[in-house]
Design a protein around this motif. Structure first.
Motif, PDB file in Angstrom:
ATOM      1  N   HIS A 257       3.368  13.783  30.557  1.00  0.00           N
ATOM      2  CA  HIS A 257       3.583  13.638  29.118  1.00  0.00           C
ATOM      3  C   HIS A 257       2.512  12.752  28.490  1.00  0.00           C
ATOM      4  N   ALA A 258       2.141  11.662  29.228  1.00  0.00           N
ATOM      5  CA  ALA A 258       1.138  10.748  28.690  1.00  0.00           C
ATOM      6  C   ALA A 258      -0.230  11.402  28.590  1.00  0.00           C
ATOM      7  N   LEU A 259      -0.556  12.301  29.526  1.00  0.00           N
ATOM      8  CA  LEU A 259      -1.864  12.955  29.514  1.00  0.00           C
ATOM      9  C   LEU A 259      -1.909  14.158  28.575  1.00  0.00           C
ATOM     10  N   LYS A 260      -0.736  14.654  28.228  1.00  0.00           N
ATOM     11  CA  LYS A 260      -0.697  15.870  27.418  1.00  0.00           C
ATOM     12  C   LYS A 260      -1.316  15.654  26.039  1.00  0.00           C
ATOM     13  N   THR A 261      -0.980  14.537  25.382  1.00  0.00           N
ATOM     14  CA  THR A 261      -1.509  14.293  24.031  1.00  0.00           C
ATOM     15  C   THR A 261      -3.016  14.102  24.022  1.00  0.00           C
ATOM     16  N   PRO A 262      -3.592  13.213  24.904  1.00  0.00           N
ATOM     17  CA  PRO A 262      -5.070  13.092  24.900  1.00  0.00           C
ATOM     18  C   PRO A 262      -5.771  14.406  25.207  1.00  0.00           C
ATOM     19  N   LEU A 263      -5.221  15.190  26.136  1.00  0.00           N
ATOM     20  CA  LEU A 263      -5.849  16.469  26.450  1.00  0.00           C
ATOM     21  C   LEU A 263      -5.790  17.419  25.253  1.00  0.00           C
ATOM     22  N   ASP A 275     -17.702  16.990  14.895  1.00  0.00           N
ATOM     23  CA  ASP A 275     -18.930  16.194  14.997  1.00  0.00           C
ATOM     24  C   ASP A 275     -18.753  14.990  15.905  1.00  0.00           C
ATOM     25  N   ASP A 276     -17.540  14.424  15.931  1.00  0.00           N
ATOM     26  CA  ASP A 276     -17.282  13.234  16.767  1.00  0.00           C
ATOM     27  C   ASP A 276     -16.672  13.616  18.112  1.00  0.00           C
ATOM     28  N   LEU A 277     -17.051  14.775  18.655  1.00  0.00           N
ATOM     29  CA  LEU A 277     -16.475  15.246  19.914  1.00  0.00           C
ATOM     30  C   LEU A 277     -16.729  14.252  21.055  1.00  0.00           C
ATOM     31  N   ALA A 278     -17.949  13.786  21.155  1.00  0.00           N
ATOM     32  CA  ALA A 278     -18.269  12.850  22.256  1.00  0.00           C
ATOM     33  C   ALA A 278     -17.450  11.583  22.139  1.00  0.00           C
ATOM     34  N   GLU A 279     -17.367  11.037  20.931  1.00  0.00           N
ATOM     35  CA  GLU A 279     -16.584   9.816  20.730  1.00  0.00           C
ATOM     36  C   GLU A 279     -15.111  10.068  21.037  1.00  0.00           C
ATOM     37  N   THR A 280     -14.628  11.243  20.625  1.00  0.00           N
ATOM     38  CA  THR A 280     -13.218  11.574  20.891  1.00  0.00           C
ATOM     39  C   THR A 280     -12.960  11.702  22.384  1.00  0.00           C
ATOM     40  N   VAL A 281     -13.848  12.343  23.092  1.00  0.00           N
ATOM     41  CA  VAL A 281     -13.674  12.503  24.538  1.00  0.00           C
ATOM     42  C   VAL A 281     -13.658  11.148  25.224  1.00  0.00           C
ATOM     43  N   VAL A 282     -14.580  10.255  24.867  1.00  0.00           N
ATOM     44  CA  VAL A 282     -14.632   8.929  25.490  1.00  0.00           C
ATOM     45  C   VAL A 282     -13.356   8.155  25.196  1.00  0.00           C
ATOM     46  N   ARG A 283     -12.912   8.200  23.938  1.00  0.00           N
ATOM     47  CA  ARG A 283     -11.712   7.450  23.554  1.00  0.00           C
ATOM     48  C   ARG A 283     -10.479   7.965  24.282  1.00  0.00           C
ATOM     49  N   GLU A 284     -10.297   9.273  24.294  1.00  0.00           N
ATOM     50  CA  GLU A 284      -9.115   9.840  24.934  1.00  0.00           C
ATOM     51  C   GLU A 284      -9.194   9.723  26.464  1.00  0.00           C
ATOM     52  N   ALA A 285     -10.402   9.775  27.011  1.00  0.00           N
ATOM     53  CA  ALA A 285     -10.559   9.586  28.454  1.00  0.00           C
ATOM     54  C   ALA A 285     -10.149   8.177  28.864  1.00  0.00           C
ATOM     55  N   ARG A 286     -10.502   7.202  28.049  1.00  0.00           N
ATOM     56  CA  ARG A 286     -10.067   5.826  28.333  1.00  0.00           C
ATOM     57  C   ARG A 286      -8.538   5.726  28.305  1.00  0.00           C
ATOM     58  N   THR A 287      -7.956   6.402  27.321  1.00  0.00           N
ATOM     59  CA  THR A 287      -6.486   6.396  27.239  1.00  0.00           C
ATOM     60  C   THR A 287      -5.876   7.009  28.502  1.00  0.00           C
ATOM     61  N   MET A 288      -6.434   8.141  28.918  1.00  0.00           N
ATOM     62  CA  MET A 288      -5.918   8.788  30.128  1.00  0.00           C
ATOM     63  C   MET A 288      -6.137   7.911  31.355  1.00  0.00           C
ATOM     64  N   ARG A 289      -7.264   7.229  31.410  1.00  0.00           N
ATOM     65  CA  ARG A 289      -7.530   6.354  32.559  1.00  0.00           C
ATOM     66  C   ARG A 289      -6.518   5.223  32.631  1.00  0.00           C
ATOM     67  N   ARG A 290      -6.199   4.644  31.450  1.00  0.00           N
ATOM     68  CA  ARG A 290      -5.181   3.590  31.442  1.00  0.00           C
ATOM     69  C   ARG A 290      -3.844   4.117  31.957  1.00  0.00           C
ATOM     70  N   GLN A 291      -3.485   5.307  31.509  1.00  0.00           N
ATOM     71  CA  GLN A 291      -2.220   5.880  31.959  1.00  0.00           C
ATOM     72  C   GLN A 291      -2.234   6.152  33.467  1.00  0.00           C
ATOM     73  N   VAL A 292      -3.319   6.698  33.964  1.00  0.00           N
ATOM     74  CA  VAL A 292      -3.418   6.969  35.398  1.00  0.00           C
ATOM     75  C   VAL A 292      -3.364   5.681  36.206  1.00  0.00           C
ATOM     76  N   ASP A 293      -4.092   4.643  35.756  1.00  0.00           N
ATOM     77  CA  ASP A 293      -4.069   3.354  36.473  1.00  0.00           C
ATOM     78  C   ASP A 293      -2.668   2.764  36.501  1.00  0.00           C
ATOM     79  N   HIS A 294      -1.991   2.867  35.379  1.00  0.00           N
ATOM     80  CA  HIS A 294      -0.636   2.310  35.302  1.00  0.00           C
ATOM     81  C   HIS A 294       0.309   3.029  36.264  1.00  0.00           C
TER      82      HIS A 294
END
Length: 455
Positions: A257-263, A275-294
């Motif tokens: 569920h936590a990864l579904k929204t960032p994806l 236009d901000d695809l790269a920034e969006t990918v980096v931001r959401e990837a960080r969010t997913m990484r936090r969830q995975v680490d937790h």
């Protein structure tokens, strides 16, 4: 998909067979030893009774013996047993002396009893003799000096052992049959006792089979007090595994569920060619990484909690964390106090992670002083981590445990530290709470973990 072969337990023989075999060997040894001893006692008693009868006849002969004018022995009355006058009857008497003509019963006919060597003692002597060949004799004899006689006469009474041997054989046969029947009965009793005694274990096996077949989820039914602890531990293990499986399913669902929204955000941005695809990918990837680490931290803690012998010494963990944090924040003074012999029912890695997060937060957000106090409290070990920082408002103290929440965004971090501490502490049935430090004025974190006994 390839078939998975489950390992099977290697059998080491039947427990029932072992118990019955041990009982049979022990019963056989005891009965054999007891039978041998009883055989010796009975044989001695029967032989003693046989000798007593012969000794009675011998005494009667001695009492009725006298010396005539020629210096020879004669009897005032004859022996009453008719067998003494029947040749070869098996019952004989004889009176003899060195250099003198002896006297003997007619039953001896043309045979004579051996004189043997003189006896120093004046008591009756009993012994077995084969002087008549196949006819084995039991002989009792005594040397007597009669009044008026210059020599010592030897009185002998002998009887064939046939009757004595027949009695001993009958006794032995009866003894062997009785002990064999007793041994068989005891072995059957041991077998019945073993079968009945191990019946609860068979019930446990059937209950486990029912659990594996999905017909039950616990071992049920009343059990003997010797088996009840085993059943309780087994049910506790099943409950523990069910809890772990449920936690794993819940963690998997939460992570999904936590990864579904960032994806979804990333896919929408990529589909729209934003236009901000790269920034969006980096931001959401960080969010997913936090969830995975937790979730990985929780999964590791849950897995390690499965060991019933989880134990960590408190003081070495505190010293290790203090050294690591002091290298990162050299301007911060960290003081640690408390007993050095405390231990907790927590894996060392999880204890290091919880203390590391709390002490690092105190060093990062405090004003330069961190005070750690550890002590024992009613079955728990309590850690108080205080700092001299600005503290956290009371209305924010609950929210700080949520994943990704950071009150100070100006300093690096993922916002998962406090959430990980709370989750890992709860996995070990501990607690963590936030309070105001009375001594330093900043935040005080109270961490309570189950205490482990001293080994």
């Amino acid at each position: 998909m390839s078939d998975v072969t489950l390992p099977t337990a290697k059998g080491s023989g039947s427990l029932s067979r072992r118990m019955i075999l041990i009982a049979a060997v022990w019963i056989t040894l005891l009965l054999a030893g007891g039978g041998f001893a009883l055989d010796r006692v009975l044989k001695s008693a029967v032989t003693r009774n046989f000798d007593d009868q012969l000794e009675y006849v011998l005494t009667a002969l001695i009492v009725s013996a006298t010396i005539d004018s020629q210096g020879d022995v004669w009897f005032t009355r004859e022996a009453a047993d008719q067998r003494f006058v029947e040749p070869g009857s098996g019952l004989y008497w004889q009176v003899s002396a060195p250099g003198r003509d002896g006297f003997w019963s007619r039953s001896l006919w043309d045979r004579r009893l051996a004189y043997g060597s003189p006896h120093a003692a004046r008591t009756v002597h009993s012994y077995d003799s084969r002087q008549f060949g196949a006819e084995r004799l039991r002989v009792v004899e005594r040397d007597v000096k009669l009044p008026g006689s210059p020599v010592r006469w030897r009185f002998q009474v002998a009887q064939a052992r046939d009757g004595l041997d027949a009695q001993i054989t009958t006794l032995r046969r009866t003894l062997v049959r009785s002990f064999a029947l007793l041994g068989l009965g005891l072995i059957v009793l041991a077998a019945l006792q073993t079968f009945y005694g191990l019946l609860p274990l068979r019930r446990v096996r059937l209950e486990i089979a029912r659990m594996r077949g999905g017909h039950a989820n616990r071992v049920e039914g009343d059990m003997p007090i010797e088996v009840a602890p085993l059943v309780e531990e087994l049910n506790a293990l099943v409950a523990h595994n069910e809890k772990q499986a449920e936690e794993a399913r819940r963690h998997a669902g939460n992570l999904a569920h936590a990864l579904k929204t960032p994806l979804t955000v990333i896919m929408n941005a990529a589909t729209a060619d934003a236009d901000d695809l790269a920034e969006t990918v980096v931001r959401e990837a960080r969010t997913m990484r936090r969830q995975v680490d937790h979730h990985l931290a929780r999964a590791r803690a849950v897995g390690r909690r499965g060991s019933a012998h989880s134990r960590a010494d408190v003081w070495p963990s505190l010293e290790s964390v203090e050294r690591a944090v002091a290298r990162l924040y050299r301007h911060v003074r960290i003081d640690v106090t408390g007993p050095r012999d405390l231990a907790v029912h927590v894996e060392r890695q999880d204890l290091d992670e919880m203390l590391g997060n709390l002490i690092e937060n105190a060093a990062k957000y405090g004003g330069g002083s961190v005070f750690v106090t550890v002590g024992a409290q009613a079955g728990f070990v309590e850690f108080l981590i205080e700092d001299d920082g600005a503290g956290i408002p009371e209305e924010e103290r609950v929210r700080i445990f949520d994943r990704g929440v950071r009150l100070d965004t100006g300093k690096p971090g993922t916002g998962l530290g406090m959430a990980i501490v709370r989750d890992v502490a709860e996995i070990y049935e501990g607690t963590v709470s936030l309070e105001e430090s009375e001594d330093l004025g900043g935040l005080m974190v109270r961490l309570r973990l189950p205490a482990a006994g001293v080994v």
